[in-house]
Design a protein around this motif. Structure first.
Motif, mmCIF file in Angstrom:
data_model
loop_
_atom_site.group_PDB
_atom_site.id
_atom_site.type_symbol
_atom_site.label_atom_id
_atom_site.label_comp_id
_atom_site.label_asym_id
_atom_site.label_seq_id
_atom_site.Cartn_x
_atom_site.Cartn_y
_atom_site.Cartn_z
ATOM 1 N N LEU A 1 49.139 38.021 46.444
ATOM 2 C CA LEU A 1 50.753 39.623 46.686
ATOM 3 C C LEU A 1 51.824 38.705 46.815
ATOM 4 C CD1 LEU A 1 49.616 41.959 49.286
ATOM 5 C CD2 LEU A 1 49.450 42.441 46.677
ATOM 6 N N LYS A 2 51.430 37.247 47.443
ATOM 7 C CA LYS A 2 52.792 36.512 47.352
ATOM 8 C C LYS A 2 52.394 35.650 45.978
ATOM 9 C CE LYS A 2 56.231 34.683 49.253
ATOM 10 N NZ LYS A 2 57.274 35.154 48.908
ATOM 11 N N LEU A 3 51.780 35.098 46.173
ATOM 12 C CA LEU A 3 51.402 33.648 44.748
ATOM 13 C C LEU A 3 51.123 34.721 43.478
ATOM 14 C CD1 LEU A 3 49.576 31.227 47.549
ATOM 15 C CD2 LEU A 3 52.185 31.487 47.269
ATOM 16 N N GLY A 4 51.191 35.316 43.285
ATOM 17 C CA GLY A 4 50.946 35.673 42.609
ATOM 18 C C GLY A 4 49.008 35.657 41.950
ATOM 19 N N GLY A 5 48.442 36.574 40.781
ATOM 20 C CA GLY A 5 47.123 36.299 40.577
ATOM 21 C C GLY A 5 46.309 37.651 40.854
ATOM 22 N N LEU A 6 47.047 38.500 41.765
ATOM 23 C CA LEU A 6 46.050 40.203 41.870
ATOM 24 C C LEU A 6 45.627 40.128 41.152
ATOM 25 C CD1 LEU A 6 45.948 41.324 44.918
ATOM 26 C CD2 LEU A 6 47.960 43.356 44.094
ATOM 27 N N GLY A 7 45.910 41.093 40.330
ATOM 28 C CA GLY A 7 44.506 41.302 38.769
ATOM 29 C C GLY A 7 44.097 40.633 38.628
ATOM 30 N N ILE A 8 43.706 39.194 38.686
ATOM 31 C CA ILE A 8 42.539 38.319 37.857
ATOM 32 C C ILE A 8 41.855 38.219 39.220
ATOM 33 C CG2 ILE A 8 44.222 35.969 38.313
ATOM 34 C CD1 ILE A 8 41.431 36.728 35.689
ATOM 35 N N SER A 9 42.499 38.323 40.814
ATOM 36 C CA SER A 9 41.839 37.958 41.555
ATOM 37 C C SER A 9 40.911 39.030 42.245
ATOM 38 C CB SER A 9 42.648 37.434 42.912
ATOM 39 O OG SER A 9 43.391 36.300 42.818
ATOM 40 N N LEU A 10 41.560 40.486 41.654
ATOM 41 C CA LEU A 10 40.745 41.098 42.159
ATOM 42 C C LEU A 10 39.689 41.984 40.907
ATOM 43 C CD1 LEU A 10 43.019 43.251 44.555
ATOM 44 C CD2 LEU A 10 41.001 41.365 45.057
ATOM 45 N N SER A 11 39.818 41.320 40.014
ATOM 46 C CA SER A 11 39.424 41.900 38.548
ATOM 47 C C SER A 11 38.058 42.234 38.690
ATOM 48 C CB SER A 11 39.385 40.505 37.302
ATOM 49 O OG SER A 11 38.267 41.113 36.701
ATOM 50 N N PRO A 12 37.605 43.276 38.191
ATOM 51 C CA PRO A 12 36.236 43.832 38.397
ATOM 52 C C PRO A 12 34.843 42.687 37.933
ATOM 53 C CG PRO A 12 36.947 45.757 38.178
ATOM 54 C CD PRO A 12 38.393 44.849 37.296
ATOM 55 N N THR A 13 34.586 42.858 36.965
ATOM 56 C CA THR A 13 34.600 41.624 36.577
ATOM 57 C C THR A 13 34.260 40.228 36.690
ATOM 58 O OG1 THR A 13 35.039 42.238 34.474
ATOM 59 C CG2 THR A 13 34.390 40.126 34.013
ATOM 60 N N LEU A 14 34.937 39.580 37.169
ATOM 61 C CA LEU A 14 36.017 38.430 37.743
ATOM 62 C C LEU A 14 34.405 38.515 38.969
ATOM 63 C CD1 LEU A 14 36.429 35.443 37.756
ATOM 64 C CD2 LEU A 14 38.677 35.487 39.159
ATOM 65 N N MET A 15 34.711 39.316 40.126
ATOM 66 C CA MET A 15 34.466 39.881 41.606
ATOM 67 C C MET A 15 33.095 40.246 41.188
ATOM 68 S SD MET A 15 37.415 41.865 43.827
ATOM 69 C CE MET A 15 35.774 42.193 45.269
ATOM 70 N N ALA A 16 32.903 40.430 40.436
ATOM 71 C CA ALA A 16 30.829 40.418 40.135
ATOM 72 C C ALA A 16 30.319 39.667 39.749
ATOM 73 C CB ALA A 16 30.659 41.689 38.874
ATOM 74 N N GLU A 17 31.145 38.726 38.497
ATOM 75 C CA GLU A 17 30.614 36.889 38.756
ATOM 76 C C GLU A 17 30.844 36.201 39.419
ATOM 77 O OE1 GLU A 17 33.246 33.692 36.189
ATOM 78 O OE2 GLU A 17 32.392 35.337 35.065
ATOM 79 N N GLN A 18 31.685 36.258 40.499
ATOM 80 C CA GLN A 18 31.105 35.883 41.977
ATOM 81 C C GLN A 18 30.932 35.679 42.249
ATOM 82 O OE1 GLN A 18 35.915 35.867 43.063
ATOM 83 N NE2 GLN A 18 36.128 34.091 41.135
ATOM 84 N N PHE A 19 30.538 37.424 42.927
ATOM 85 C CA PHE A 19 29.302 37.986 43.766
ATOM 86 C C PHE A 19 27.767 37.484 43.291
ATOM 87 C CE2 PHE A 19 26.617 41.206 44.971
ATOM 88 C CZ PHE A 19 27.268 40.934 47.309
#
Length: 183
Positions: free
Chosen positions: A132-150
Motif C-alpha cells: 500500500l505504501k511502497l507500490g505493487g499491491l496489484g501484483i502482490s495480491l494477484s491471484p495467479t502469483l499468490m497461487a504460484e507462490q503458495f
C-alpha cells in the motif's frame, strides 16, 4: 546445564541448517525465500523463539543474497521492502506457531497444513500493507502469483520436511520443541 547446552546446540544447528537450505532456494528462485514454508516447519519442529530466530536468520541471509550477490539497489523503496519482508517473516512464524499450538493433539498433517496456510496468509497480509505504501499491491495480491507462490512454498515445505526427517533419521539430533498441550 549439559542438557541446556545440548538443547541450545541442537536449536542453533537447525536454525543454521534450515537457513542454509532456504538460502539455496533463495538463490534458485532469485530471492524468493520460502518464509511460509520455514514458518510451518518450525511451528511443528521447533520452539516458538527458535522459529522466530529461524525467520530472522533466513531474512538476514536473503538480504545478504539480494544486496550482496544480486545487486539490489540501496534506494528507500528497496530498503522498505527489505524491512517489510523481515516483518512478514516474523509474522508468518508467530501465526504458524499460534495455529499449531491451537491444534495440538490433532494429527501432524492437519497441524502442518493449517500452520502453513496461516503462515502464508500472515506473510501475504504484511506484504499487502507494505505494498500500500511502497507500490505493487496489484501484483502482490494477484491471484495467479499468490497461487504460484503458495504451490512453490508448499513444495519447498515438503522438501524441507524430508530433509529434516532424513537428517534426524541418520542421527542428527532433532530441534528442541515445546511440549504440546492437549486440545
Amino acid at each position: 546445564m549439559t542438557n541446556s547446552l545440548s538443547t541450545r546446540g541442537a536449536s542453533t544447528l537447525w536454525i543454521m541448517l534450515l537457513t542454509i537450505a532456504s538460502t539455496v532456494t533463495t538463490l534458485a528462485f532469485a530471492c524468493a525465500t520460502p518464509f511460509p514454508a520455514l514458518s510451518a516447519l518450525a511451528a511443528l519442529h521447533m520452539r516458538r523463539g527458535d522459529g522466530i530466530g529461524l525467520a530472522v536468520a533466513a531474512w538476514v541471509a536473503s538480504q545478504a543474497v539480494g544486496f550482496g550477490l544480486l545487486g539490489y539497489p540501496h534506494d528507500p523503496s528497496t530498503l522498505g521492502w527489505g524491512a517489510g519482508l523481515g516483518l512478514a517473516a516474523v509474522a508468518s512464524a508467530l501465526v504458524a506457531h499460534d495455529v499449531a499450538d491451537r491444534l495440538a493433539g490433532r494429527g501432524f498433517a492437519i497441524r502442518l497444513a493449517a500452520a502453513y496456510a496461516a503462515g502464508f496468509l500472515a506473510f501475504k497480509g504484511v506484504i499487502a500493507v507494505f505494498a500500500l505504501k511502497l507500490g505493487g499491491l496489484g501484483i502482490s495480491l494477484s491471484p495467479t502469483l499468490m497461487a504460484e507462490q503458495f504451490a512453490r512454498n508448499g513444495a519447498i515445505l515438503v522438501m524441507l520436511l524430508l530433509l529434516y526427517r532424513g537428517l534426524v533419521a541418520i542421527g542428527v539430533p532433532g530441534a528442541p520443541q515445546a511440549r504440546w498441550k492437549a486440545a
